[in-house]
Design a protein around this motif. Structure first.
Motif, short mmCIF file in Angstrom:
data_model
loop_
_atom_site.label_atom_id
_atom_site.label_comp_id
_atom_site.label_asym_id
_atom_site.label_seq_id
_atom_site.Cartn_x
_atom_site.Cartn_y
_atom_site.Cartn_z
N GLU A 22 0.81 -1.21 0.00
CA GLU A 22 0.00 0.00 0.00
C GLU A 22 0.85 1.27 0.00
OE1 GLU A 22 -3.00 0.02 3.01
OE2 GLU A 22 -3.84 -1.91 2.40
N THR A 23 1.86 1.33 0.85
CA THR A 23 2.66 2.56 0.95
C THR A 23 3.73 2.63 -0.11
OG1 THR A 23 2.29 2.59 3.35
CG2 THR A 23 4.11 3.93 2.49
N TRP A 24 4.36 1.49 -0.43
CA TRP A 24 5.51 1.47 -1.31
C TRP A 24 5.15 0.78 -2.61
CZ3 TRP A 24 9.38 4.50 0.11
CH2 TRP A 24 9.46 4.88 1.45
N GLN A 25 4.82 1.60 -3.59
CA GLN A 25 4.46 1.08 -4.91
C GLN A 25 5.10 1.93 -6.00
OE1 GLN A 25 2.59 -1.73 -6.05
NE2 GLN A 25 3.16 -2.28 -3.96
N PRO A 26 5.52 1.32 -7.10
CA PRO A 26 6.15 2.08 -8.18
C PRO A 26 5.20 3.09 -8.81
CG PRO A 26 6.59 -0.27 -8.40
CD PRO A 26 5.54 -0.13 -7.35
N GLY A 27 5.77 4.19 -9.25
CA GLY A 27 5.01 5.23 -9.92
C GLY A 27 5.95 6.18 -10.64
N ASP A 28 5.37 7.15 -11.31
CA ASP A 28 6.15 8.15 -12.01
C ASP A 28 6.93 8.98 -11.00
OD1 ASP A 28 7.19 10.22 -13.50
OD2 ASP A 28 5.31 10.71 -14.52
N PRO A 29 8.26 9.00 -11.07
CA PRO A 29 9.03 9.76 -10.09
C PRO A 29 8.72 11.25 -10.08
CG PRO A 29 10.47 8.36 -11.41
CD PRO A 29 9.12 8.30 -12.03
N LEU A 30 8.15 11.77 -11.16
CA LEU A 30 7.86 13.20 -11.25
C LEU A 30 6.50 13.56 -10.69
CD1 LEU A 30 9.30 14.02 -14.80
CD2 LEU A 30 10.44 14.13 -12.58
N GLU A 36 2.13 1.61 -18.52
CA GLU A 36 2.94 2.81 -18.33
C GLU A 36 4.33 2.50 -17.78
OE1 GLU A 36 0.33 2.65 -14.54
OE2 GLU A 36 0.27 1.93 -16.61
N PHE A 37 4.49 1.29 -17.22
CA PHE A 37 5.78 0.90 -16.64
C PHE A 37 6.65 0.09 -17.61
CE2 PHE A 37 2.90 0.99 -12.84
CZ PHE A 37 3.41 2.16 -12.30
N GLU A 38 6.14 -0.21 -18.78
CA GLU A 38 6.80 -1.17 -19.66
C GLU A 38 8.15 -0.69 -20.18
OE1 GLU A 38 4.04 -2.12 -22.74
OE2 GLU A 38 2.77 -3.37 -21.45
N ASP A 39 8.32 0.60 -20.34
CA ASP A 39 9.55 1.10 -20.96
C ASP A 39 10.66 1.39 -19.96
OD1 ASP A 39 8.47 1.08 -23.58
OD2 ASP A 39 7.40 2.94 -23.15
N GLY A 40 10.31 1.48 -18.67
CA GLY A 40 11.31 1.80 -17.66
C GLY A 40 11.76 0.58 -16.89
N TRP A 41 12.68 0.84 -15.93
CA TRP A 41 13.26 -0.26 -15.16
C TRP A 41 12.59 -0.37 -13.79
CZ3 TRP A 41 15.31 -2.81 -18.74
CH2 TRP A 41 16.01 -2.18 -19.77
N PHE A 42 11.25 -0.44 -13.83
CA PHE A 42 10.46 -0.51 -12.60
C PHE A 42 10.46 -1.95 -12.06
CE2 PHE A 42 8.86 3.21 -14.80
CZ PHE A 42 8.72 4.14 -13.77
N PHE A 43 10.39 -2.04 -10.73
CA PHE A 43 10.37 -3.35 -10.09
C PHE A 43 9.48 -3.27 -8.85
CE2 PHE A 43 11.88 -7.35 -8.44
CZ PHE A 43 12.35 -8.03 -9.57
N GLU A 44 8.67 -4.31 -8.65
CA GLU A 44 7.76 -4.34 -7.51
C GLU A 44 8.50 -4.50 -6.18
OE1 GLU A 44 3.89 -6.82 -8.65
OE2 GLU A 44 5.73 -7.90 -9.11
N PRO A 45 7.91 -4.00 -5.09
CA PRO A 45 8.39 -4.40 -3.76
C PRO A 45 8.29 -5.92 -3.65
CG PRO A 45 6.80 -2.62 -3.58
CD PRO A 45 6.75 -3.10 -5.00
N THR A 46 9.37 -6.55 -3.24
CA THR A 46 9.46 -8.00 -3.26
C THR A 46 9.85 -8.51 -1.88
OG1 THR A 46 10.04 -8.01 -5.61
CG2 THR A 46 10.67 -9.95 -4.32
#
Length: 504
Positions: free
Chosen positions: A327-335, A378-388
């Motif tokens: 809930e608190t820590w999820q990937p998103g647009d850094p901007l 929206e995450f497909e082009d970047g180097w995003f990774f889920e909290p694991t």
């Protein structure tokens, strides 16, 4: 500065255009922007969309030689300035940097992928370190030695001379403040190589020193390790070395320092434990330890990558922890406002983290959440990774022993205080640790028994200017961030003057 919700690619392309409109990322040598003699350049990329930001001068031994020569020429006049004079100069520079806070934060966010709000906070922290070091340098005194009535003996503290510094890619601006701030405040001159993965902010803060710092006092050479970093560490005229990064490269830097009998400061990473005792406030412990690993997408040398939780508290703690992670820590647009996790900083780091998830599953750990790319095109082009999060981890597994440098948590249970300490110390690193307990006796005993340079109780990352930071064991040598850091950049000289009987 804030950005509205929207398409990540559109947001970042607009931001890149804004940030680089008047930006040239060359070397900074002798107070001027300088391109490489061979004309070579490389690209630094935005990890959120995997597109280039700007091309950067690619330095070699030639530029290192020029930078060291400029530093040597500037050394005499800079070391002869008083601490108060250096204070005035660096505070003027810092004031200019504060005026450019939004610009620097945006460059840092684009280059590293960290959320813009965090980049702003870290920039402010970097400025605080610059001001802190020049403040305490004024109290960095020598001493008189009571050797007897016929002698006057005293100790002077003198700068080493030319400091060679190599920055990591995960906190380039903040560690610029740590390293360059201490060296300059103590009267040294600096030749600094930023990481090739995040070169923009260190170069830009040097450019903003124009007309404030004397020419040659601060020099930046961009480039890759073998081409620029190695010539810097091997250079005969470098008097002091400081490096933050991996253990293998740290060993190379230490070997180069040994060859020239040069002092070295090394901060080489960690595999830090967070020990949750059964009496702890488990909700607070879950919140604190989640921030300790997922902040900066796990790309922190002191991230708490192993949670050691008492078996009686395990189930309740795990539920609370997974709630924080999802809930608190999820990937998103850094901007975008409110984003807590950006992408990993570059493609090789993404591959490394992905490989360790596979290793964890092969070793028999229980993958309870995450493990790959977040949902959403929206995450497909970047180097995003889920909290694991891995549960049922044994401390001898590779995911518990080796530094992953990503948002991957290992949860390990223990049944006694002695077992907790044994597991906490059962790695080759000793950078940091966290302890969650309401028992003062447990807190103090654990702080003494855990082999780490920093131990935080019921918090994590609780440091700032004035608090020493550094590691035990393979985590490194020396301390940064504090008054004693000035000792890392000065050497003692004893002066003994024979006194004759006074004659009138």
């Amino acid at each position: 500065m804030s950005r509205s919700m929207g398409d990540i690619r559109e947001n970042h392309r607009d931001a890149i255009e804004e940030a680089t409109q008047d930006l040239t990322v060359d070397h900074w040598i002798d107070g001027e922007s300088v391109a490489s003699a061979n004309g070579e350049r490389f690209e630094t990329s935005d990890p959120a969309i995997d597109e280039p930001i700007v091309d950067v001068a690619q330095g070699t031994e030639s530029e290192i030689d020029d930078a060291v020569e400029a530093a040597e020429a500037a050394l005499r006049s800079w070391k002869e300035t008083t601490p108060r004079e250096r204070d005035d100069i660096i505070r003027e520079w810092t004031s200019t940097l504060r005026d450019h806070l939004d610009e620097l934060a945006l460059l840092e966010s684009l280059d590293t992928g960290k959320p813009l709000a965090y980049a702003r906070d870290e920039a402010k922290e970097a400025f605080n370190y610059l001001e802190y070091y020049v403040s305490v340098a004024q109290a960095h005194e020598g001493s008189e030695l009571p050797v007897g009535p016929d002698n006057h003996a005293y100790v002077r503290q003198e700068p080493f001379g030319v400091a060679g510094q190599i920055l990591p890619w995960n906190y380039p601006l903040q560690l610029f403040g740590w390293k360059a701030g201490a060296a300059l405040a103590a009267g040294n001159v600096v030749v600094l190589k930023p990481s090739e993965e995040s070169p923009m902010t260190a170069t830009r803060v040097a450019q903003l020193s124009k007309g404030i710092l004397p020419d040659g006092v601060l020099n930046i050479v961009n480039g890759f390790g073998e081409e620029a970093g190695q010539p810097l560490t091997n250079h005969d005229a470098i008097d002091k070395l400081s490096f933050t990064g991996s253990v293998p490269v740290g060993k190379q830097v230490m070997s180069a320092a040994a060859e020239g009998i040069k002092p070295v400061t090394l901060e080489l990473g960690g595999k830090s434990p967070f020990v949750v005792f059964p009496d702890a406030d488990l909700e607070q412990a879950a919140e604190t330890s989640a921030a300790g690993i997922f902040y900066n997408t796990g790309q922190s040398c002191d991230a708490c990558t192993r949670i050691l939780v008492h078996e009686d508290a395990h189930d309740e703690f795990l539920d609370l922890y997974l709630e924080e992670a999802t809930e608190t820590w999820q990937p998103g647009d850094p901007l975008e406002d409110g984003t807590t996790m950006g992408p990993l900083t570059f493609d090789d780091q993404y591959e490394k983290v992905s490989n360790y998830v596979e290793i964890g599953e092969e070793e028999g750990a229980n993958l309870v959440v995450g493990g790959g790319d977040p949902d959403g095109e929206e995450f497909e082009d970047g180097w995003f990774f889920e909290p694991t999060v891995f549960d049922d981890v044994d401390n001898d597994m590779r995911i518990a022993q080796e530094e992953i440098f990503g948002p991957v948590q290992s949860i390990i249970t223990f049944s006694s205080y002695e077992e907790a300490i044994e597991i906490a110390n059962g790695v080759s690193y000793g950078l940091a640790a966290g302890v969650a307990t309401n028992d003062a006796s447990i807190a103090h005993h654990a702080a003494a028994d855990i082999l780490a340079g920093s131990v935080w109780v019921n918090e994590y990352h609780g440091d700032g200017p004035g608090v020493p930071f550094g590691g035990f064991k393979e985590s490194g040598i020396g301390r940064e961030c504090a008054k004693e850091t000035l000792d890392e950049y000065t050497q003692s000289k004893t002066v003994n003057l024979k006194l004759d009987e006074p004659e009138l």
